[in-house]
Design an enzyme around this catalytic site. Sequence first.
Site, PDB file in Angstrom:
ATOM      1  N   SER A 152       4.864  -0.078  20.613  1.00 38.92           N
ATOM      2  CA  SER A 152       5.362  -0.389  21.601  1.00 38.92           C
ATOM      3  C   SER A 152       6.013  -1.888  21.070  1.00 38.92           C
ATOM      4  O   SER A 152       5.240  -2.437  20.804  1.00 38.92           O
ATOM      5  CB  SER A 152       4.160  -0.702  22.856  1.00 38.92           C
ATOM      6  N   TYR A 176      11.097  -4.220  25.133  1.00 37.55           N
ATOM      7  CA  TYR A 176      10.942  -4.544  26.763  1.00 37.55           C
ATOM      8  C   TYR A 176      12.507  -5.834  26.329  1.00 37.55           C
ATOM      9  O   TYR A 176      12.048  -6.754  24.601  1.00 37.55           O
ATOM     10  CB  TYR A 176      10.020  -5.359  26.776  1.00 37.55           C
ATOM     11  N   THR A 202      13.336   0.309  27.460  1.00 41.50           N
ATOM     12  CA  THR A 202      12.277   0.172  28.759  1.00 41.50           C
ATOM     13  C   THR A 202      12.927  -0.881  29.935  1.00 41.50           C
ATOM     14  O   THR A 202      12.696  -1.747  29.734  1.00 41.50           O
ATOM     15  CB  THR A 202      10.980   0.316  28.340  1.00 41.50           C
ATOM     16  N   LYS A 292      13.755   4.419  28.501  1.00 37.97           N
ATOM     17  CA  LYS A 292      12.620   4.717  29.275  1.00 37.97           C
ATOM     18  C   LYS A 292      12.248   3.608  30.793  1.00 37.97           C
ATOM     19  O   LYS A 292      12.644   3.050  31.086  1.00 37.97           O
ATOM     20  CB  LYS A 292      11.364   4.303  28.501  1.00 37.97           C
ATOM     21  N   HIS A 316       6.223   4.589  34.209  1.00 34.92           N
ATOM     22  CA  HIS A 316       5.408   4.109  33.701  1.00 34.92           C
ATOM     23  C   HIS A 316       3.699   3.641  33.636  1.00 34.92           C
ATOM     24  O   HIS A 316       2.260   2.926  33.868  1.00 34.92           O
ATOM     25  CB  HIS A 316       5.035   2.231  33.560  1.00 34.92           C
TER      26      HIS A 316
END
Length: 429
Positions: A152, A176, A202, A292, A316
């Site tokens: 992540s 992100y 994402t 995603k 999520h």
Amino acid sequence: MFNRPGSDSSENQARRRVQRRVPKPADLAPLMQFKKFDFNASRRRLASALTIEDLRKIAKRRTPQAAFDYTEGAAEDELSLARARQAFKDVEFHPAILRDVSEVDTSCEVFGGPSALPFGIAPTGFTRLMQTEGEIAGAGAAGAAGIPFSLSTLGTTSIEDVQAANPNGRNFFQLYVMKDRQISYDLTERAAAAGFDTLLFTVDTPVAGARLRDKRNGFSIPPALTVKTIANAVPRPWWWYDFLTTPPLEFASLSSTGGTVGELLDKAMDPSINFEDLKTIRELFPGKLVVKGVQTVQDAKKLAGLGVDGIVLSNHGGRQLDRAPVPFYLLPEVVREVGNDLEITLDTGIMNGADIVSSIALGAKFTFVGRAYLYGLMAGGRPGVDRMIQILTDQIVRTMKLLEVSTLEELEPSHVTQLTRLVPRSTGR
């Protein structure tokens, strides 16, 4: 009914046929084979876990409440998570018969590369707060099992250290888009330079969801020592020992910490994220680009023409918009509409290998597990993650054999019926 005088009941006849005797010591020996005691308490705990739920119970006992609830919890009333898990329970299988399943092949291809199993480890943030080994344990276990590991943007281990922990395996990076775009661009280039072959872009986090458990627990980054947290730590001294005697948490994308997870996300995330950002990342990243957080058929269709290699149907883990669509319910229609144009994968709610088999049967190319991974991590570090993978593997193989299919390619929609609980009166799609 009474027996006539002189007659013999069937019970008495049976008693005469059974010859009683005193058992000999040699007869008792085969019955008295005691399992060798394992003095390693961690191994005993993990060996006793037969399901992901078993790992969850161990994790809850061994992890402070605030850290456990960060993993366990979802947004607001947590309806999305509950519905996602229920959707997998509401599956009816339709097995074939008289097919040779003495050997089962669980391998597949996803995003241009192999995986030994039809699932990988999902990206999770702040992972070393759950257990100090964090992403190193996850990446190492994934590499050993031959499945992909996802790091992540909010991970607590660097891109380069994850690559070192899983040098010969497949690593994905979850991105992100930050308010400071350059941070996102630099992370993208670092992931590519480290050999990460897939980027999970994402799109479901313009702002943080209302994760009420975190607020009620006063969960902050880094953890704050309060009367409540200290009291909760008393029966779990090993967690605090690990936390305080290992290197401090570091975040590749957060320049400052101090606050709840929601507050940190709101400071970092940019609600103006748009399709131009997707285009820019596509130009920066040479590997597979996967979006995603797709939650509608319309968005899946739109992405099919934008140079995207695949999508992850995901809400999520129920941690953003409560009452969001259940990815497993979306799956069949999305496969019908864009299955020939995009590789469709799935996460949210997976707690059993049968959930993964159901997803593959309905057209998913692959699945991701997040909470299941973290339950294993909290239950026992790297060996706990290994145990999680083994539990899901055993369940996948057993389910495939009972359905009487020997490869994932043989799984078809006809093997699965999605039983209905929530029937819409109207649709907003």
